[in-house]
Design an enzyme around this catalytic site. Structure first.
Site, PDB file in Angstrom:
ATOM      1  N   THR A  76      33.960  17.867 -25.665  1.00 49.50           N
ATOM      2  CA  THR A  76      34.537  16.850 -24.788  1.00 49.50           C
ATOM      3  C   THR A  76      34.352  15.428 -25.286  1.00 49.50           C
ATOM      4  O   THR A  76      35.329  14.686 -25.472  1.00 49.50           O
ATOM      5  CB  THR A  76      33.931  16.995 -23.379  1.00 49.50           C
ATOM      6  OG1 THR A  76      34.283  18.276 -22.864  1.00 49.50           O
ATOM      7  CG2 THR A  76      34.444  15.913 -22.450  1.00 49.50           C
ATOM      8  N   PHE A  77      33.123  14.986 -25.478  1.00 50.05           N
ATOM      9  CA  PHE A  77      32.909  13.595 -25.861  1.00 50.05           C
ATOM     10  C   PHE A  77      33.478  13.285 -27.248  1.00 50.05           C
ATOM     11  O   PHE A  77      34.148  12.258 -27.418  1.00 50.05           O
ATOM     12  CB  PHE A  77      31.419  13.250 -25.783  1.00 50.05           C
ATOM     13  CG  PHE A  77      30.996  12.695 -24.447  1.00 50.05           C
ATOM     14  CD1 PHE A  77      31.545  13.176 -23.270  1.00 50.05           C
ATOM     15  CD2 PHE A  77      30.049  11.698 -24.364  1.00 50.05           C
ATOM     16  CE1 PHE A  77      31.156  12.666 -22.043  1.00 50.05           C
ATOM     17  CE2 PHE A  77      29.651  11.173 -23.135  1.00 50.05           C
ATOM     18  CZ  PHE A  77      30.209  11.654 -21.973  1.00 50.05           C
TER      19      PHE A  77
END
Length: 425
Positions: free
Chosen positions: A86-87
């Site tokens: 995600t990040f």
């Protein structure tokens, strides 16, 4: 096409009540000597975390389908950068840099100066020094005298190079999808001299359901419906304001999702003594660093042999196509689970029973990891389908749409310019 699109919108859910209640964070005004340039059409970048590209075929996203029918869709999805987490991928989308180049190399990582980083470490997440190897688009926009606003986006809580987006929100999972939409509409209602030109909007329900119940679960289908209803609210709001035909929308996902049964676990402590290494991360992508006094070369030699359900490399031997391993934050030894598997330890499994059924972070070429891409607006062709492309190319597309100079990046505008109408290229 426009009439059909509006007709479809009228058949969606009725407007629900609600507005965002989080407080505004306003700063990062352009330097006084910068004259604001004339604004291009506003650009709204929307992320539906974990929306695998083939979810659209389930017929549960009529708003997304209408946007695709009236705009552009990558039929086989958009390829995330490695690792498909995600990040790293959210920061790739707004910098155009692969994780190895922007420094957010994992959701969990270490830095010899900064210490440890993880999603739940708010102090680290808000520390701009973790993020300053890249230049996010909101920073570039503001240097041109324009304004930006982020309704949750990884990196936006940090003072990167000394500034935040003009308006931003600290992440709060209790803020509903409708409230997030209402905040975006409120920003678009601001007077022209205060209105942001670049806005981001983030939804996470699909990802949470995918982790907890697996991508083929009824819960994921419900999350898809709920998120599409929030998008319908957004499109209705834009239509009511007369803005739908005057704003460019890009809807993306950061990655897909794979079914990962709880019993499909590689216990790495059965292969090496974990007390002999520094464990940086476990899960789909496990990372290990040397620990003084122990033979790390022997540990590497053991794990780099063919293993069941995972592949391990020294960071200098990661396959070139993954574009990963040069950043100092990448652990020295990496182990990547096969799709559907996780890497863990006996102690962890004994202490914390794993109940989740879905995972991502796998090889970014895996079909299960391919992410949604849809674009709609005055700059985009209508009813166009394009082949898969790397997500680093979204950044130069956005800088072109906003008519701002691109920072150094790994993307290629030539790959995506065919999405645009000839006059917008």
């Amino acid at each position: 096409m426009k009439i059909l699109f509006r007709s479809l919108l009228c058949s969606l859910l009725v407007l629900a009540a609600g507005c965002a209640t989080t407080h505004d964070q306003s700063n990062a005004a352009p330097p006084a000597h910068v004259d604001a340039k004339p604004a291009s059409a506003p650009l709204l970048l929307i992320s539906i975390d974990g929306y695998r590209t083939d979810y659209l075929a389930r017929g549960l996203s009529p708003t997304l389908q209408a946007l695709a029918d009236g705009g552009v869709r990558a039929t086989d999805g958009m390829q995330p950068s490695f690792p498909s987490l995600t990040f790293p991928n959210h920061y790739t989308l707004v910098t155009g840099l692969r994780p190895d180049h922007h420094g957010i190399v994992n959701n969990t990582m270490t830095d010899p100066v900064l210490g440890k980083f993880s999603l739940g470490n708010r102090e680290a997440v808000s520390n701009g020094r973790w993020w300053d190897e890249g230049t996010p688009l909101w920073e570039t926009v503001q240097k041109q005298g324009l304004k930006s606003a982020t309704m949750f986006w990884p990196g936006s809580e940090a003072d990167i190079h000394g500034q935040h987006p003009s308006d931003w929100k600290p992440y709060d999972g209790n803020v509903t999808a409708d409230q997030r939409v209402d905040q975006v509409l409120a920003w678009l209602d601001l007077p022209a001299d205060q209105r942001p030109t670049f806005i981001t909007l983030y939804f996470d329900e699909v990802d949470h359901a995918g982790h907890s119940y697996g991508p083929d679960s009824p819960q994921v289908n419900d999350a898809i419906r709920h998120t599409d209803a929030a998008l319908a609210r957004l499109v209705r709001g834009l239509t009511e304001r007369g803005q739908l035909d005057h704003i460019n929308l890009i809807v993306v996902a950061d990655h897909g999702m794979a079914h990962a049964p709880t019993h499909q676990m590689v216990l790495v402590d059965k292969l090496i003594p974990l007390k002999h290494v520094e464990v940086v991360s476990m899960g789909v992508l496990a990372g290990f660093n040397p620990k003084p006094g122990f033979d790390f070369a022997r540990i590497e030699a053991t794990l780099e042999k063919p293993q069941k359900h995972m592949t391990c490399w020294d960071k200098t031997r990661v396959p070139a196509r993954l574009a990963y391993g040069s950043n100092p934050r990448v652990p020295q030894l990496l182990c990547l689970a096969d799709v559907g598997w996780r890497i863990s330890s006996s102690d962890y499994v004994a202490k914390k029973k794993t109940t989740t059924q879905g995972e991502h972070g796998y090889d970014n070429a895996a079909p299960e990891m391919q992410a949604l891409f849809i674009a709609h607006g005055p700059a985009f062709r209508q009813g166009a389908q394009v082949p898969s492309f790397p997500n680093v190319d979204v950044y130069p597309l956005m800088t072109h749409l906003l008519d701002v100079p691109a920072a150094a990046n790994d993307g290629d505008y030539n790959v995506v310019k065919g999405m645009l109408k000839p006059e917008a290229q």
